[in-house]
Scaffold this active site. Sequence first.
Site, mmCIF file in Angstrom:
data_model
loop_
_atom_site.group_PDB
_atom_site.id
_atom_site.type_symbol
_atom_site.label_atom_id
_atom_site.label_comp_id
_atom_site.label_asym_id
_atom_site.label_seq_id
_atom_site.Cartn_x
_atom_site.Cartn_y
_atom_site.Cartn_z
ATOM 1 N N LYS A 181 -3.140 -8.375 57.311
ATOM 2 C CA LYS A 181 -1.793 -8.836 56.351
ATOM 3 C C LYS A 181 -0.545 -8.053 56.498
ATOM 4 O O LYS A 181 0.497 -8.481 56.096
ATOM 5 C CB LYS A 181 -2.300 -8.345 54.957
ATOM 6 N N ASP A 219 -1.879 -11.194 45.692
ATOM 7 C CA ASP A 219 -2.981 -10.446 45.548
ATOM 8 C C ASP A 219 -2.767 -9.765 44.087
ATOM 9 O O ASP A 219 -3.626 -9.677 43.005
ATOM 10 C CB ASP A 219 -3.412 -9.354 46.297
#
Length: 278
Positions: A69, A106
């Site tokens: 990420k 997220d």
Amino acid sequence: MNEQFIMAGVMGWPVAHSRSPLIHNHWIKKYQLSGAYGRFPVEPKNLEAAIRGLSALGLAGCNITIPHKVEAMQYMDWVDPHAQKIGAINTVVVQANGTRHGYNNDGFGYLQSLKEAHAQWRADTGPVVVLGAGGAARAILVALLQEGATEIRLLNRTLDKAQALAQEFGPSIQALPWSQRHEALAQAALLINTTNQGMHGTPALDLALDELPTTAMVSDIIYTPLVTPLLEQARQRGNTTVNGLGMLIHQARPAFEAWFGIKPAATSEISDLLIASL
Ligand code: ATR
């Protein structure tokens, strides 16, 4: 059937256990689209080549998961300011001209999961206690701040990491030592566990909830198990609880919309599918 076959997937290492294919392939079927969502096991040394290969292969984009990420950001042509603040991306959208845009959904997914449990939820109704200072905590903190949270008590086993986040994100975040996690619950409106404690294979979070008002929401981003010992403890004393499944489902929605052009619904069918896979 739409004529264009649209492909996307998730890059991670390992990635075999990712639930994202279940979610996206369910929507592809439900909305009668022509496409597929796959798993891409990409070793860290191959990340750049894999990301550069997205447009060469004609993919609409991909999700990025652990451990890529942060690293993946540098291979984007443009990174959304929200993702920049988090310092990580979880979604790549390949543009018509082949350039890559990076996003992080997220935090959005997390907030949506709270709102699903409590439609009137607001970030500024009282202190928020966040446990943990890793990547997931960063995404949630940025989202909470953007949503208007003014008092966040951040506790982490390693205090330095919590202090660094408070320094970076400003005075609404107060870093406190792990030893103060019980007192920190007083008057809180929301408690969030972003640590791995309580996940299958790890011990339960070492936390008694006595100081927490029963009106507070308690959320855990873990979804294996669905009901962590923390959530069970909270439920027994009457707190509203939110498990990690909603975050997983809702973070997928903006990515699906960007790739497939349809805003997908988070339905009980998907929760049932995911629960059956746990
Ligand atoms: P993620 O990206 O999912 O947030 P991570 O970056 O590995 O994962 O973060 C894991 C979090 O769980 C960290 O906040 C970690 O605390 P440290 O910063 O002190 O390592 C926390 N954690 C792990 N084991 C823990 C334990 N036994 N007790 C309390 N917190 C723990």
